[in-house]
Design a protein around this motif. Structure first.
Motif, PDB file in Angstrom:
ATOM      1  N   UNK A 236      31.589  95.586 119.697  1.00  0.00           N
ATOM      2  CA  UNK A 236      32.535  95.388 118.591  1.00  0.00           C
ATOM      3  C   UNK A 236      32.186  94.132 117.804  1.00  0.00           C
ATOM      4  N   UNK A 237      31.792  93.046 118.505  1.00  0.00           N
ATOM      5  CA  UNK A 237      31.386  91.830 117.792  1.00  0.00           C
ATOM      6  C   UNK A 237      30.155  92.102 116.933  1.00  0.00           C
ATOM      7  N   UNK A 238      29.196  92.851 117.459  1.00  0.00           N
ATOM      8  CA  UNK A 238      28.006  93.201 116.683  1.00  0.00           C
ATOM      9  C   UNK A 238      28.382  94.033 115.459  1.00  0.00           C
TER      10      UNK A 238
ATOM     11  N   UNK B  75      38.090  87.948 116.021  1.00  0.00           N
ATOM     12  CA  UNK B  75      38.013  89.408 116.094  1.00  0.00           C
ATOM     13  C   UNK B  75      37.534  89.865 117.470  1.00  0.00           C
ATOM     14  N   UNK B  76      36.580  89.126 118.058  1.00  0.00           N
ATOM     15  CA  UNK B  76      36.068  89.489 119.371  1.00  0.00           C
ATOM     16  C   UNK B  76      37.125  89.362 120.455  1.00  0.00           C
TER      17      UNK B  76
ATOM     18  N   UNK C 209      31.772  86.789 124.053  1.00  0.00           N
ATOM     19  CA  UNK C 209      32.253  86.794 122.663  1.00  0.00           C
ATOM     20  C   UNK C 209      31.857  85.501 121.952  1.00  0.00           C
ATOM     21  N   UNK C 210      31.971  84.369 122.655  1.00  0.00           N
ATOM     22  CA  UNK C 210      31.623  83.070 122.077  1.00  0.00           C
ATOM     23  C   UNK C 210      30.150  83.002 121.683  1.00  0.00           C
ATOM     24  N   UNK C 211      29.257  83.411 122.595  1.00  0.00           N
ATOM     25  CA  UNK C 211      27.824  83.300 122.317  1.00  0.00           C
ATOM     26  C   UNK C 211      27.404  84.254 121.209  1.00  0.00           C
TER      27      UNK C 211
END
Length: 381
Positions: free
Chosen positions: A180-182, A322-323, A127-129
């Motif tokens: 989801x992050x994308x 959000x991630x 999620x961080x990257x």
């Protein structure tokens, strides 16, 4: 208030940062953990020293780590994203080389004082990257094919390593969390439609490979799928766990049998009652009311994360929040679906409730990142 006005930041310093922390989130996380302490006491027959006390100590440590991480400026964590991702990849490789085997899988590294599960660390590092990547990438390039391939690679490399352990549940969470992050970053819907089509083709390939030399899943994973589709085919074997879980869930009724009065857990009919299947003990002893109350607590945590992200003009901080919220959602959604027979049994713990060190400490560290994003978000003078 204009966007330019938000760029004039008043970043809190020193002890003032405590005032800017999201204390509602701290209270909700503590409430969920308290449910876990209660249920771990119950499944141990009223004994707190077996599972509850170690879990309390881990939570106290995790809460301290969360607040320390929250006090560190968010730009530091943005700069650390690449290092965290590479470190997590190395840990996954280390598991493959000399990891500890448990329950037929090689997923842990024995540190002496605890067993670390690197795949848990990777969920947050990924999620961080991804948040750092989309913070760096201009919005106009987000949906261009080349710039979509980069995050796909970042997702698929650790997923492949986790599948080798084998750990299908965590692999699914990595793919879903990354996706989801994308999506939140603004990647075009068409890519997700293509992925869904590919997923359908993959499912077909998985079933077609069964019994061949190129079989894609382990035999025990196929048995889990068979059990999911029809538990009654082997009620005393592969279908035993989910059958007993459903009995416990149904027998709780509206208000449950009472604390430490659950027959399925007290008589050891429930498998892994202190880890993966702890939700069924909650439902049996406190019924629909207790189970729904826990779901409400999780929902409120997600809500406060989303509200924090929507109010954050820093793209990295918003996507990171959000991630992590999505990761929490996937955790409890998969676990609850699993024990209710709505999804195959894939060994995903219930966050902050199931007994375990790695999952709890990593999750609380992740919420430390949420706190950092919340505390250090751009504010108007």
């Amino acid at each position: 208030m204009s966007y330019l006005e938000y760029q004039v930041q008043t970043v809190p310093s020193g002890a003032r940062k405590i005032l800017y922390a999201n204390w509602a989130l701290v209270v909700l996380l503590t409430a969920v953990a308290a449910v876990g302490f209660l249920m771990l006491t119950s499944v141990a027959g009223g004994e707190t020293g077996r599972w509850a006390e170690p879990q309390m100590k881990r939570f106290a440590l995790g809460l301290t780590v969360m607040m320390i991480i929250g006090m560190v400026p968010i730009w530091f964590w943005r700069n650390m994203a690449g290092l965290a991702y590479l470190g997590s990849l190395l840990l996954l490789v280390a598991v493959e080389l000399f990891g500890t085997v448990g329950m037929g899988a090689q997923r842990w590294i024995d540190l002496g004082f605890m067993r670390l599960q690197p795949s848990e660390v990777m969920k947050i590092s990924l999620v961080m990257i991804l948040a750092a990547y989309y913070d760096w990438l201009p919005i106009a390039k987000v949906s261009r094919p080349f710039w979509v391939l980069v995050p796909l690679g970042l997702i698929l490399v650790p997923t492949a390593l986790v599948l080798k352990q084998p750990d299908l549940g965590t692999a699914i969470l990595l793919v879903a969390g990354g996706g989801i992050v994308m999506f939140c970053a603004g990647v075009s819907w068409w890519y997700f439609i293509a992925v869904i089509g590919a997923a359908v083709a993959l499912v077909w390939s998985v079933f077609a490979s069964r019994g061949t030399d190129w079989q894609l899943l382990k035999d025990y994973q196929f048995r889990r799928i068979d059990t999911f589709l029809d538990p009654s085919t082997d009620p005393l074997g592969a279908g035993y766990h989910i059958t007993q879980s459903k009995i416990a869930l149904g027998s709780g009724g509206w208000t449950g049998k009472g604390f430490m009065q659950g027959t399925q857990s007290r008589l050891n009919f429930l498998p892994e009652k202190h880890t993966d299947f702890i939700f069924t003990t909650l439902a049996e002893e406190f019924g629909f009311v207790g189970a729904f109350s826990l779901l409400v607590l999780y929902g409120l945590i997600i809500l406060f994360c989303v509200l924090s992200a929507l109010g954050n003009k820093d793209r990295f901080g918003a996507l990171l929040t959000l991630g992590i919220a999505a990761t929490l959602f996937l955790f409890f959604a998969v676990n609850m679906s699993m024990v209710m027979g709505l999804a195959p049994v894939v060994g995903v713990p219930l966050p902050l409730v199931s007994y375990g060190g790695s999952a709890m400490l990593v999750l609380l560290a992740a919420f430390g990142l949420v706190q950092s994003a919340h505390i250090h978000r751009p504010r108007a003078r």
